[in-house]
Design a protein around this motif. Structure first.
Motif, PDB file in Angstrom:
ATOM      1  N   UNK A 305      48.282  52.414  31.455  1.00 53.94           N
ATOM      2  CA  UNK A 305      47.986  52.879  32.809  1.00 53.94           C
ATOM      3  C   UNK A 305      46.604  52.402  33.283  1.00 53.94           C
ATOM      4  N   UNK A 306      45.606  52.587  32.421  1.00 51.79           N
ATOM      5  CA  UNK A 306      44.231  52.271  32.812  1.00 51.79           C
ATOM      6  C   UNK A 306      44.044  50.779  33.061  1.00 51.79           C
ATOM      7  N   UNK A 307      44.661  49.938  32.224  1.00 48.06           N
ATOM      8  CA  UNK A 307      44.516  48.497  32.378  1.00 48.06           C
ATOM      9  C   UNK A 307      45.735  47.858  33.038  1.00 48.06           C
ATOM     10  N   UNK A 308      46.637  48.704  33.523  1.00 48.58           N
ATOM     11  CA  UNK A 308      47.823  48.226  34.209  1.00 48.58           C
ATOM     12  C   UNK A 308      47.824  48.648  35.671  1.00 48.58           C
ATOM     13  N   UNK A 309      48.735  49.539  36.013  1.00 46.27           N
ATOM     14  CA  UNK A 309      48.938  49.906  37.418  1.00 46.27           C
ATOM     15  C   UNK A 309      47.708  50.504  38.086  1.00 46.27           C
ATOM     16  N   UNK A 310      46.814  51.153  37.301  1.00 45.67           N
ATOM     17  CA  UNK A 310      45.678  51.843  37.916  1.00 45.67           C
ATOM     18  C   UNK A 310      44.341  51.128  37.722  1.00 45.67           C
ATOM     19  N   UNK A 311      44.379  49.933  37.174  1.00 43.04           N
ATOM     20  CA  UNK A 311      43.127  49.202  36.973  1.00 43.04           C
ATOM     21  C   UNK A 311      42.461  48.903  38.320  1.00 43.04           C
ATOM     22  N   UNK A 312      41.158  49.129  38.416  1.00 44.20           N
ATOM     23  CA  UNK A 312      40.351  48.939  39.622  1.00 44.20           C
ATOM     24  C   UNK A 312      40.696  49.924  40.734  1.00 44.20           C
ATOM     25  N   UNK A 313      41.396  51.007  40.405  1.00 46.77           N
ATOM     26  CA  UNK A 313      41.698  52.040  41.388  1.00 46.77           C
ATOM     27  C   UNK A 313      40.401  52.592  41.983  1.00 46.77           C
ATOM     28  N   UNK A 314      40.354  52.710  43.312  1.00 47.80           N
ATOM     29  CA  UNK A 314      39.146  53.219  43.937  1.00 47.80           C
ATOM     30  C   UNK A 314      39.231  53.237  45.439  1.00 47.80           C
ATOM     31  N   UNK A 315      38.086  53.400  46.079  1.00 43.30           N
ATOM     32  CA  UNK A 315      38.011  53.524  47.537  1.00 43.30           C
ATOM     33  C   UNK A 315      38.216  52.168  48.209  1.00 43.30           C
ATOM     34  N   UNK A 316      38.986  52.189  49.294  1.00 37.08           N
ATOM     35  CA  UNK A 316      39.242  50.945  50.017  1.00 37.08           C
ATOM     36  C   UNK A 316      37.963  50.372  50.617  1.00 37.08           C
ATOM     37  N   UNK A 317      37.040  51.237  51.000  1.00 37.28           N
ATOM     38  CA  UNK A 317      35.800  50.779  51.626  1.00 37.28           C
ATOM     39  C   UNK A 317      34.875  50.065  50.645  1.00 37.28           C
TER      40      UNK A 317
END
Length: 563
Positions: A305-317
């Motif tokens: 999860x962390x290095x797959x689908x959710x890697x770099x998850x964060x604010x669009x701004x």
């Protein structure tokens, strides 16, 4: 007919609809048996009705479903299944009669009723709208106890302190009384966890921050079927992702799919490595900024999860500065603009639930990519006459995130000539009076479940199943059943190690959560939740193979068959 449940479908849910009237005297002899025995017999009738429905013997299936209902009349699902069977058989009046009985017995799953194709024949009848209205009202009354409309408050950038505390309390309570892994709650001291997070919840400066706090609290439970989901609106601004997907291969973060074709002009293509994010080692950055909010059951599940689908998850701004490295060693840095999950998914071609092809050496490769609906089983059975001409079959469930376990069992039913056991399941059996009397906690063990052989189809050649950490939930139920059958070899990597039956509920501001209520094991009690199903032969992808478009595990499977 069938409801889509995550993990092994609960037997008492009566996944297949069936029915026909029987006189009550037919089961008069059961009045003296124990409650547990009645439940067991009802489930046996339910299983038999499923088999009948599969053969389109609707009246026989209905007869068996009604027997189940007579044994356990408080379970509205059996009566609902009877209505479905009558509808399929063209018995409209009887279908409505049994829908009424199911409603009186408490079956109020409105969304399933509205979308159940087994009831399509009833939609033009004047009684249909009236029935739906009464189901809606009954569902509203029932929800007042467990999931009241009071929780469904409108979204706001900053929820009130009262809403935030109420949502925390709701999540804490649902976990305390429904989370099946009570040893985890004891180890954490769940009440102390509540008190620890209460000040942070009260001080949260925004709804986005509030939900991150709840997600962090949820992650402590270390269960992939227990999650907090922020309001949908936040997925457009606070929970966005890069326009590419990644995976951990040989300990390196590698780009696997690119949604924005313009990135290829900047050499951001499949196979390049991500080495740093905002000047920090990529793996360290992800473990600091993503991992604390991710609910996962095993180390391999967390990494997936962390290095797959959710890697770099964060604010669009915010645009993270990402350092890339290609196979030649060249490095470059680019500011990455995040996008919504939906936009990324639109740009990446994903495989359908089912595909197959005949490989060299007369070996059938069958990709079962999802059990979210019946497609995989239906297409497999439709193509079985051709698939069965192979000397061996390779089933690939490496990208299968789950769905309905029965879909996988239909596939496995063609590999045997006898009934096959599936996972053993249990849930909590909380009795408030027992607690008042000082008695220990207890669990309820569901009756052992098995699926029958297909009967018409029986493949007797070699079989291999390919797994990975992305093999999840109902796909793991498939792998467990295959392992128990001793029908072939599991190759690849350990599965994600998470299945079960989630309980869904609403949270303030448009968010939601789910809690895992069911623990599954091998039939002999061997654990795989929190561990993963271990392959008989471990095969991990290599970066060299990935960059050369070679499938390491598939090639190993082909070599194994030829031995």
């Amino acid at each position: 007919m069938k409801q889509k449940l995550t993990g092994i479908a609960l037997l008492v849910a009566g996944l297949f609809c069936t029915s026909t009237y029987l006189p009550t005297t037919a089961l008069a002899q059961t009045t003296s048996i124990s409650k547990e025995e009645r439940q067991k017999q009802a489930q046996e009738f339910d299983k038999a009705s499923q088999a009948a429905i599969e053969k389109k013997d609707f009246l026989r299936g209905a007869e068996l479903a009604i027997k189940a209902h007579q044994l356990e009349s408080i379970n509205g699902t059996f009566a609902y299944n009877a209505a479905c069977a009558y509808s399929l058989a063209g018995k409209t009046d009887l279908a409505f009669e049994w829908l009424e009985k199911s409603l009186k017995a408490g079956y109020t799953n409105l969304e399933h009723v509205k979308t159940d194709s087994d009831l399509n024949a009833l939609h033009d009848d004047l009684r249909w709208a009236s029935y739906l209205g009464r189901v809606k009202e009954a569902a509203k009354v029932a929800a007042a106890l467990w999931d009241s409309e009071a929780w469904k408050t409108p979204y706001a950038d900053q929820l009130s302190e009262e809403e935030r505390v109420a949502g925390l309390s709701k999540f804490w309570a649902e976990v305390k009384y429904n989370f099946v892994f009570t040893d985890t709650l004891k180890k954490l001291d769940w009440d102390a966890v509540y008190l620890k997070y209460l000040p942070r919840v009260k001080a949260a400066a925004s709804t986005a921050e509030y939900y991150r706090i709840l997600m962090e609290m949820c992650a402590l439970l270390q269960d992939g079927h227990t999650n907090v989901s922020p309001p949908e609106k936040l997925y457009g601004s606070e929970f966005t992702v890069p326009p590419f997907r990644t995976r951990l291969i040989e300990g390196k973060v590698i780009v696997t799919d690119v949604a924005d074709t313009s990135l290829s002009e900047q050499d951001i293509v499949r196979g390049v490595e991500i080495t740093r994010v905002d000047g920090i080692d990529a793996k360290l950055w992800a473990r600091k900024n993503v991992a604390p909010y991710v609910s996962a059951s095993t180390p391999q599940d967390l990494d997936s999860r962390v290095f797959g689908a959710q890697f770099l998850l964060g604010k669009k701004a915010e645009q993270p500065q990402v350092e890339f490295k290609d196979a030649s060693g060249k490095t470059w840095t680019k500011a990455i603009e995040r996008v919504t999950y939906g936009k990324r998914n639109q740009g990446i071609v994903r495989a359908g639930p089912f595909s197959w092809k005949m490989l060299d050496g007369n070996i059938a490769y069958v990709a079962l990519n999802s059990f979210g609906d019946d497609t995989a089983a239906k297409e497999y059975l439709k193509n079985f006459p051709e698939i069965s001409k192979a000397k061996a079959i390779i089933f690939d469930v490496r990208e299968n995130g789950g769905g309905n376990s029965n879909v996988g069992y239909k596939v496995l039913s063609t590999l045997t000539d006898k009934a096959s056991a599936t996972s053993q399941s249990q849930t909590r059996d909380y009795k408030p009076s027992y607690r008042a009397w000082g008695r220990p906690d207890s669990n309820f063990d569901f009756n052992p479940w098995s699926f029958p052989a297909h009967g018409q189809y029986h493949f007797q050649g070699k079989v291999i199943v390919l797994t990975s950490p992305r093999t999840y939930s109902a796909a793991e139920d498939f792998a467990v059943a295959f392992d128990v059958m001793k029908r072939g070899t599991i190759m690849g990597e350990a599965t994600g190690g998470s299945t079960g039956q989630p309980l869904m509920f609403s949270l303030p501001g448009g968010g939601s959560a789910r809690v895992c209520t069911k623990n599954d094991t091998y039939p002999d009690g061997k654990a795989f939740i929190g561990v993963g199903i271990q392959p008989n032969i471990v095969v991990r992808p290599t970066l060299v193979d990935f960059r050369a478009n070679r499938d390491t595990a598939l090639e190993a499977a082909l070599s194994h068959i030829k031995q």
